[in-house]
Enzyme design. Structure first.
Site, PDB file in Angstrom:
ATOM      1  CD  GLU A 107      -2.098  -3.857 -12.256  1.00 23.12           C
ATOM      2  OE1 GLU A 107      -1.556  -4.930 -12.615  1.00 23.12           O
ATOM      3  OE2 GLU A 107      -1.640  -3.138 -11.346  1.00 23.12           O
TER       4      GLU A 107
ATOM      5  CB  VAL B 128      -0.894   0.050   1.254  1.00 28.49           C
ATOM      6  CG1 VAL B 128      -1.867   1.216   1.149  1.00 28.49           C
ATOM      7  CG2 VAL B 128      -1.640  -1.248   1.443  1.00 28.49           C
TER       8      VAL B 128
ATOM      9  CE  LYS C  13      -2.131   0.025  -4.160  1.00 24.74           C
ATOM     10  NZ  LYS C  13      -2.091   1.044  -5.196  1.00 24.74           N
TER      11      LYS C  13
ATOM     12  N   GLY D 267       2.476   3.001 -19.253  1.00 28.54           N
ATOM     13  CA  GLY D 267       2.782   1.965 -18.260  1.00 28.54           C
ATOM     14  C   GLY D 267       2.221   2.284 -16.888  1.00 28.54           C
TER      15      GLY D 267
ATOM     16  CB  ALA E 211       5.021   2.477  -3.677  1.00 24.39           C
TER      17      ALA E 211
END
Ligand code: ADP
Ligand code: ASP
Ligand code: MG
Length: 817
Positions: free
Chosen positions: A660, A602, A675, A657, A604
C-alpha cells in the site's frame, strides 16, 4: 370585414397550402433558426403557412418576469424582474444579431427595441401592457418576425402574421374559436399573396374586442391544426425535436420504437393522458376525413415520421407507454348525487374515474396541472365539502385502439400489479389501459416496463467508480469483450468517476481515447448528490463497479442499493466494515433485492468464492480456511532470511508497487483482516474486527508518526524480525504471516492473523513470492484440504475477476426476466 378573395382563390388555398409548425425547442438558438429556415425553404411549398412557438423557453422566461414583477409590487423590490427582463432582452437581441445583417437587421432590431421599451415601461409601473396574455404574446411575435426576416434575407418571399389579427375567440378557460370570422380574416390576408410563405404566431388569438388571449400552455400545436382547418388544408406537419411519436418518451426511455402511423383516437387519447408530444386540443378542429398530421424531426429531417390519420382498421397493438409523475385523486362521497353529477358533466375529463361502492366513494384522477383549476371549480360546486384531494399518486398508461385485445395488455397488467397499484382501468373507448400507482415513478421503472412491452432485449447501465490501475485495466478488457458482453443484455458504460470528477452520459460513453475524453469532459460532482439522480438513467438495470479503495464509496453502498443499483466491488471496505455497518448494507441490499458481487476482494482473480459457494450449494460445510491471503506478505516472507534486513525488503516492495502507499497498512495486517472478514462472512459466519486475534508486525511506537519518518525509522523493526527468524530456525522452521479461521465444535469461530512457524518443506513455506494460498477444510475435504493458490494481486487478473462478476450479474439478470 369583407371578403375580397374569389372562390377560386379559396379553393386554391385549400388544395395548395399546407401548414408547418415549429415548437420552441426547434427554435432555441441561431443554429436552430437557420435549420428551420432551410426546412421551410426545402420542405414547405411556396405558399405554405408556418406556425411558430416562442423561441426556446421564452414563454417560461416571460412567466418568471411576470411573477417577479408581481412579487415586486408587494415588496417594492423589482431587482429580480429587472435581471430576468435584461436576460430575455439579451437572448432575443442575440438571436437577431446572430441571424440578420444590414438593413433587415436594423429594422428588426428597431422593432424589438421598441417592444422592450414597452416592457421596461411596464416594469416601471406604466400601464402600457394590459394583461398577461398580451405579455405572453410577445414570445411568439418575436419568433415569427425573426423567422420571416431571416427568410427574406435569404431572398425568399416571406412575411409574418400576428394571429391576433384574424383568430378570434370568446374568452373561456379554453377559448372558443369563432370559426367563420377567423377563416375570413385569414383568407383575406393570405389568398392574394400566393407565393409568399407566411409565418404565423402560435399560442395566441384575440377576443372580439382585440384583447389578447392564449390557447393554453403548449398551445401552438393546436394553433397549427386550427389554422390548417380554417383553410381546409390536407396536411399539417408538426416539426419537433423528436422524429415523430414513439413507443415512449425518448428522453426518458432507451430503445423506443418509432410509430409510422397512429390513429386519431390513439393520438387523442395520448394527448388527453398528458403526453407532452401533442397538445390535447390539437385534434379538436381537425376534419379527420381530409387531414393528416405528420410529426417529424426538425433536427434530423431525414428520419422517419409519424403520420396521424384514419387508421382505426389496423391490427390492434399497444402503441405508447405514457406516464405522469404527479396525479391528484379527487375522492367524492357517492351519496352527494349533485356533486357526482357535476363531476360527470365536467368538460375536463379525468384520466380515469371509478367507484368504490362499499365505501360510498367515487374517485376521479387528474393530472397535477389541473389541480388549481379543479380546486377553484370545486369551491363553486362542492357546497358541502364532500370532496377531498389525495396526492402522492402517479400514472402509467398504455395507449392503443382496442387495447384489451392486444398482447401487451396482459404484460402491462402483470407489470403494474408488481407495483403499488391503486387502480387499473380501461378508458371508456378501450383506447388505453390506465394504472394509478401509489408511489413515485422513475425512468428505471419506465424502461423496465417498456422493454417488457416492446423489446425483448434488456439493458444494463454501468457506472465505473475509480479510474486507477484496475479501472483502466477493466475498461480495456471491456472494450475487447464488448460484443460478447452485449450478447445477453444491452450493456453500456454510462459514467466514469473518480473522487472529484465525473464523466457521465446516459446515452453511453464512447470509450475510444477515454482517458483524454475524461480529461476534457469530466466535471466536478458530489457522489451523494449524484446517486439519487441515477434511477433516471434510462436502463432496465444499473450496476456500480467500485474499483476504488475508498471508505467514502463503501459508506454509500446502502444508498446505491436503495436507488436501485447493483454493486460489483473490488473495494474491500464495505465487505470488511464493522458488524453494524455491514449488516446495514446487507439489510438494504436484501430489501431492495439488489445483487452484490465482490469476487476480487479476496485473492483477486482466483476462483475462491465460486469454489466456496459451489461446495456450500452442493451440501458441504466449510470448517476452516487458512493461508497466506496477502500478496505483499507472501513476497516479503518468501524473500526473507537471516541474510537480509526485513526493512530493506519493505522498501524494495514499496518501490515495486507491491505495498500500500503506506506500508503500515500491510504491516499492521489491516488488509489481511479485511480479507478474512469477507471470507468468513461469505460462508455465513458472523465475525467482527474485535473477534480476530491479531499479531501486528508494526510496533506501536511507529504507528502514528508521519510516513517519511516511518520510512526512515523502518530499520527499528529489523532486530525483532531477525529474532523471530532465528527462533523459528531452532526447530527447522521459517516464519510466515498466516491468517486463519475455524468453526469450533460449539459453533463459535476462532480467527487469527499472525506469525506462525512453518516447516521448511511445507507448501506454505515454498510459495512464489507474491503468491496467495488458501487451504480449505470442509466436511468432505477433511483428510486432505482443498487448496487454491496463485497470484493474489495484479491489475489484469483483478480486472478479469471483476469481469467474471459482471458476467455472473448478467446471467442472473437475464434469467430474472
Ligand atoms: P415542442 O418543440 O413542439 O414544444 P415539446 O417539447 O412540447 O415540443 O414536445 C416534444 C417532447 O415530447 C419530446 O422532446 C419528448 O421528450 C416528449 N415526448 C413524450 N412522450 C413522447 C412520445 N411518446 N413520443 C415522442 N415524444 C414524446
Ligand atoms: N410558447 C407556448 C408555451 O411555451 C406555446 C407552445 O410552445 O406551444 O406554452
Ligand atoms: Mg411544446
Amino acid at each position: 370585414m369583407t371578403l375580397e378573395v374569389s372562390t377560386a382563390q379559396i379553393e386554391a388555398v385549400a388544395e395548395q397550402v399546407q401548414v408547418h409548425k415549429f415548437g420552441g425547442s426547434s427554435l432555441a438558438d441561431a443554429y436552430c433558426y437557420r435549420r428551420v429556415a432551410r426546412i421551410v425553404t426545402e420542405y414547405a411549398g411556396a405558399s405554405d403557412l408556418v406556425v411558430v412557438s416562442a423561441a426556446g423557453d421564452t414563454t417560461n422566461r416571460i412567466l418568471a418576469i411576470i411573477d417577479a414583477k408581481e412579487e415586486g409590487d408587494e415588496t417594492d423590490d423589482f431587482g429580480m424582474a429587472e435581471v430576468l427582463l435584461k436576460q430575455l432582452e439579451k437572448y432575443q437581441h442575440g438571436l437577431i444579431t446572430d441571424l440578420l445583417s444590414g438593413d433587415i437587421l436594423t429594422s428588426v432590431m428597431e422593432a424589438s427595441k421598441q417592444d422592450f421599451s414597452r416592457w421596461w415601461n411596464w416594469l416601471a409601473g406604466g400601464e402600457e401592457i394590459k394583461n398577461r396574455p398580451e405579455l405572453l404574446s410577445y414570445g411568439e411575435l418575436w419568433s415569427a418576425r425573426l423567422l420571416a426576416a431571416l427568410l427574406q434575407q435569404q431572398g425568399i418571399r416571406a412575411d409574418y402574421i400576428d394571429a391576433r389579427s384574424f383568430l378570434v375567440a370568446d374568452d373561456a378557460p379554453e377559448p372558443l374559436i369563432r370559426v367563420e370570422i377567423s377563416r375570413e380574416g385569414l383568407l383575406n390576408r393570405i389568398a392574394p399573396h400566393a407565393g409568399t410563405r407566411f409565418i404565423v404566431t402560435g399560442f395566441i388569438c384575440s377576443d372580439p374586442n382585440g384583447r389578447s388571449l392564449i390557447l393554453g400552455r403548449n398551445g401552438s400545436d393546436y394553433s397549427a391544426t386550427l389554422v390548417g382547418s380554417l383553410i381546409d388544408s390536407k396536411q399539417v406537419t408538426i416539426w419537433k425535436d423528436v422524429a415523430g411519436v414513439y413507443s415512449a418518451d425518448p428522453r426518458k426511455v432507451e430503445r423506443v420504437v418509432s410509430l409510422p402511423i397512429l390513429d386519431w383516437r390513439e393520438a387523442e387519447e395520448l394527448a388527453r393522458l398528458g403526453s407532452p408530444v401533442l397538445h390535447p386540443r390539437t385534434f379538436q378542429p381537425v376534419n379527420r376525413e381530409r387531414m393528416v398530421i405528420a410529426v417529424r424531426s426538425s433536427l434530423k429531417v431525414e428520419n422517419q415520421q409519424t403520420r396521424i390519420g384514419q387508421y382505426e382498421d389496423t391490427e390492434p397493438t399497444g402503441k405508447v407507454l405514457t406516464a405522469l409523475a404527479d396525479v391528484v385523486l379527487f375522492r367524492v362521497d357517492l351519496r352527494d348525487a349533485k356533486l357526482i353529477e357535476a363531476f360527470e358533466e365536467l368538460d375536463l375529463t379525468p384520466l380515469i374515474s371509478w367507484n368504490e361502492i362499499a365505501q360510498h366513494q367515487a374517485y376521479y384522477a387528474y393530472h397535477q396541472n389541473h389541480q388549481d383549476y379543479m380546486t377553484a371549480w370545486l369551491e363553486q360546486v362542492d357546497s358541502k365539502n364532500n370532496a377531498s384531494q389525495l396526492t402522492g399518486y402517479a400514472m402509467l398508461a398504455l395507449v392503443g385502439n382496442r387495447i384489451q385485445e392486444t398482447e401487451q395488455f396482459g404484460v402491462f397488467k402483470q407489470e403494474v400489479s408488481e407495483q403499488a397499484l391503486r387502480r387499473l382501468a380501461l378508458t371508456p373507448d378501450n383506447n388505453a389501459v390506465v394504472a394509478i400507482l401509489e408511489q413515485k415513478l422513475d425512468n428505471r421503472l419506465l424502461n423496465r416496463i417498456h422493454s417488457q412491452l416492446f423489446n425483448h432485449r434488456r439493458s444494463l447501465g454501468v457506472l465505473v467508480v475509480g479510474r486507477g490501475n484496475i479501472g483502466s485495466a477493466w475498461l480495456s478488457l471491456y472494450r475487447r469483450l464488448r460484443e460478447r458482453i452485449n450478447e445477453q443484455m444491452d450493456v453500456r458504460i454510462i459514467g466514469i468517476l473518480n473522487s472529484t470528477q465525473m464523466w457521465l452520459d446516459y446515452n453511453g460513453l464512447d470509450l475510444t481515447d477515454w482517458q483524454d475524453q475524461f480529461e476534457r469532459l469530466a466535471r466536478p460532482y458530489e457522489m451523494s448528490q449524484l446517486i439519487p439522480e441515477l434511477p433516471n438513467a434510462p436502463y432496465d438495470e444499473l450496476v456500480m463497479l467500485d474499483l476504488t479503495d475508498a471508505i467514502a464509496v463503501a459508506q454509500l453502498y446502502p444508498s446505491f442499493f436503495a436507488n436501485g443499483l447493483h454493486i460489483i466491488s473490488a473495494n474491500k471496505r464495505a465487505g470488511a466494515s464493522n458488524e453494524s455497518q455491514y449488516s446495514e448494507i446487507r439489510t438494504i441490499q436484501q430489501e431492495y433485492q439488489r445483487e452484490w458481487y465482490y469476487n476480487t476482494t479476496v485473492g483477486a482473480g482466483l476462483p475462491l468464492n465460486y469454489a466456496l459457494n459451489d461446495l456450500r450449494n452442493s451440501g458441504d460445510t466449510i470448517r476452516s480456511i487458512s493461508g497466506i491471503f496477502s500478496g505483499t506478505m507472501s513476497w516479503l516472507f518468501e524473500n526473507f532470511n537471516s541474510e537480509v534486513n526485513f526493512s530493506d525488503l519493505v522498501r524494495d516492495a514499496k518501490q515495486r508497487g507491491l505495498t500500500e502507499p503506506d506500508p503500515r497498512e500491510d504491516l499492521s495486517c489491516q488488509d489481511i483482516i479485511r480479507k478474512l472478514l469477507i471470507l468468513a462472512r461469505e460462508i455465513g459466519l458472523r465475525l467482527d474486527w474485535k473477534d480476530i486475534d491479531v499479531d501486528s508486525l508494526l510496533p506501536e511506537h511507529l504507528a502514528e508518526i508521519p510516513l517519511d519518518e516511518f520510512m526512515q525509522r523502518l530499520p527499528e523493526i529489523d532486530e525483532g524480525m531477525q529474532d523471530l527468524y532465528a527462533d523459528a530456525q531452532k526447530t527447522g522452521k521459517v516464519p510466515r504471516l498466516l491468517a486463519s479461521f475455524a468453526v469450533q465444535d460449539d459453533d463459535t469461530v476462532r480467527a487469527r492473523v499472525g506469525i506462525e512457524y512453518i516447516p521448511e518443506g511445507d507448501m506454505l513455506a515454498n510459495l512464489i513470492p507474491g503468491e496467495n494460498i488458501f487451504v480449505i477444510y470442509t466436511d468432505w475435504y477433511h483428510e486432505m484440504p482443498l487448496v487454491i493458490s496463485g497470484p493474489g494481486a495484479g491489475k489484469e487478473v483483478t480486472a478479469g475477476g471483476v469481469q467474471s462478476d459482471l458476467n455472473q450479474l448478467l446471467s442472473r439478470l437475464a434469467k430474472a426476466k
